[in-house]
Design a protein around this motif. Structure first.
Motif, short mmCIF file in Angstrom:
data_model
loop_
_atom_site.label_atom_id
_atom_site.label_comp_id
_atom_site.label_asym_id
_atom_site.label_seq_id
_atom_site.Cartn_x
_atom_site.Cartn_y
_atom_site.Cartn_z
N MET A 1 0.83 -1.19 0.00
CA MET A 1 0.00 0.00 0.00
C MET A 1 0.87 1.25 0.00
O MET A 1 1.99 1.23 0.48
CB MET A 1 -0.88 0.02 1.25
N LYS A 2 0.30 2.31 -0.50
CA LYS A 2 0.99 3.60 -0.49
C LYS A 2 0.43 4.46 0.62
O LYS A 2 -0.77 4.48 0.87
CB LYS A 2 0.83 4.30 -1.83
N TYR A 3 1.34 5.19 1.27
CA TYR A 3 0.98 6.11 2.35
C TYR A 3 1.73 7.41 2.16
O TYR A 3 2.88 7.41 1.73
CB TYR A 3 1.36 5.52 3.72
N MET A 81 6.14 10.13 0.49
CA MET A 81 5.23 9.08 0.05
C MET A 81 6.01 7.78 0.07
O MET A 81 7.09 7.68 -0.51
CB MET A 81 4.67 9.33 -1.34
N ILE A 82 5.46 6.80 0.78
CA ILE A 82 6.12 5.51 0.90
C ILE A 82 5.21 4.40 0.39
O ILE A 82 4.00 4.58 0.29
CB ILE A 82 6.53 5.21 2.37
N ALA A 90 3.82 1.31 8.08
CA ALA A 90 3.83 2.76 7.84
C ALA A 90 3.93 3.54 9.14
O ALA A 90 4.66 4.53 9.24
CB ALA A 90 2.57 3.17 7.07
N VAL A 91 3.24 3.07 10.18
CA VAL A 91 3.31 3.72 11.49
C VAL A 91 4.71 3.57 12.07
O VAL A 91 5.27 4.52 12.64
CB VAL A 91 2.24 3.15 12.44
N GLU A 92 5.31 2.42 11.91
CA GLU A 92 6.68 2.20 12.39
C GLU A 92 7.65 3.15 11.69
O GLU A 92 8.51 3.77 12.33
CB GLU A 92 7.10 0.75 12.17
N VAL A 93 7.51 3.29 10.38
CA VAL A 93 8.37 4.20 9.62
C VAL A 93 8.16 5.63 10.09
O VAL A 93 9.11 6.37 10.32
CB VAL A 93 8.09 4.06 8.10
N ALA A 94 6.90 6.03 10.29
CA ALA A 94 6.60 7.39 10.75
C ALA A 94 7.18 7.64 12.14
O ALA A 94 7.71 8.73 12.41
CB ALA A 94 5.09 7.62 10.76
N VAL A 110 -3.06 6.40 0.63
CA VAL A 110 -3.32 7.01 -0.66
C VAL A 110 -4.53 6.28 -1.28
O VAL A 110 -4.60 5.06 -1.27
CB VAL A 110 -2.09 6.89 -1.58
N TRP A 111 -5.45 7.04 -1.78
CA TRP A 111 -6.63 6.49 -2.41
C TRP A 111 -6.24 6.01 -3.80
O TRP A 111 -5.90 6.79 -4.68
CB TRP A 111 -7.71 7.56 -2.56
N GLU A 112 -6.27 4.68 -4.01
CA GLU A 112 -5.88 4.12 -5.31
C GLU A 112 -7.06 3.43 -5.95
O GLU A 112 -7.88 2.88 -5.32
CB GLU A 112 -4.73 3.14 -5.14
#
Length: 112
Positions: A1-3, A81-82, A90-94, A110-112
């Motif tokens: 997923m993209k965030y 954007m990751i 994603a939370v860990e990266v943030a 991101v809405w894909e």
């Protein structure tokens, strides 16, 4: 997923994107993402909120004002954007982003 990681701080770090990329904490964050298999798709450091222009339309009128749209101590200072496996990653990266220690990092899918 993209965030998208929306990075907010108090605006007191007067460094541009290239200068931030060379900071040891930022280099460590990038190295962590490489090791964790997280792809950085892009990002940018934004100019201070005082340099922004806010545009609204009301009843067919275009309203333009200087500065950010809300009064707040924290301003959006940049974004990344990751692409990673899931929200937990994603939370860990943030949480490891250098600005998370003194500002905030919003994680938004991101809405894909």
């Amino acid at each position: 997923m993209k965030y998208v990681l929306v990075i907010s701080d108090d605006g007191t770090v007067p460094l541009g994107h290239e200068e931030i990329e060379r900071l040891p904490a930022h280099v460590a964050w990038m190295d962590y993402m490489d090791r964790a298999g997280v792809t950085l798709l892009g990002g940018a450091r934004l100019r201070p909120g005082g340099d922004s222009t806010t545009v609204r339309t009301r009843d067919g009128q275009v309203l333009i004002s200087d500065g950010p749209f809300v009064e707040t101590k924290e301003q959006i200072g940049g974004f990344a954007m990751i692409e990673c496996d899931d929200l937990d990653m994603a939370v860990e990266v943030a949480s490891r982003h250098p600005f998370a220690a003194h500002g905030a990092v919003e994680v938004r899918p991101v809405w894909e």
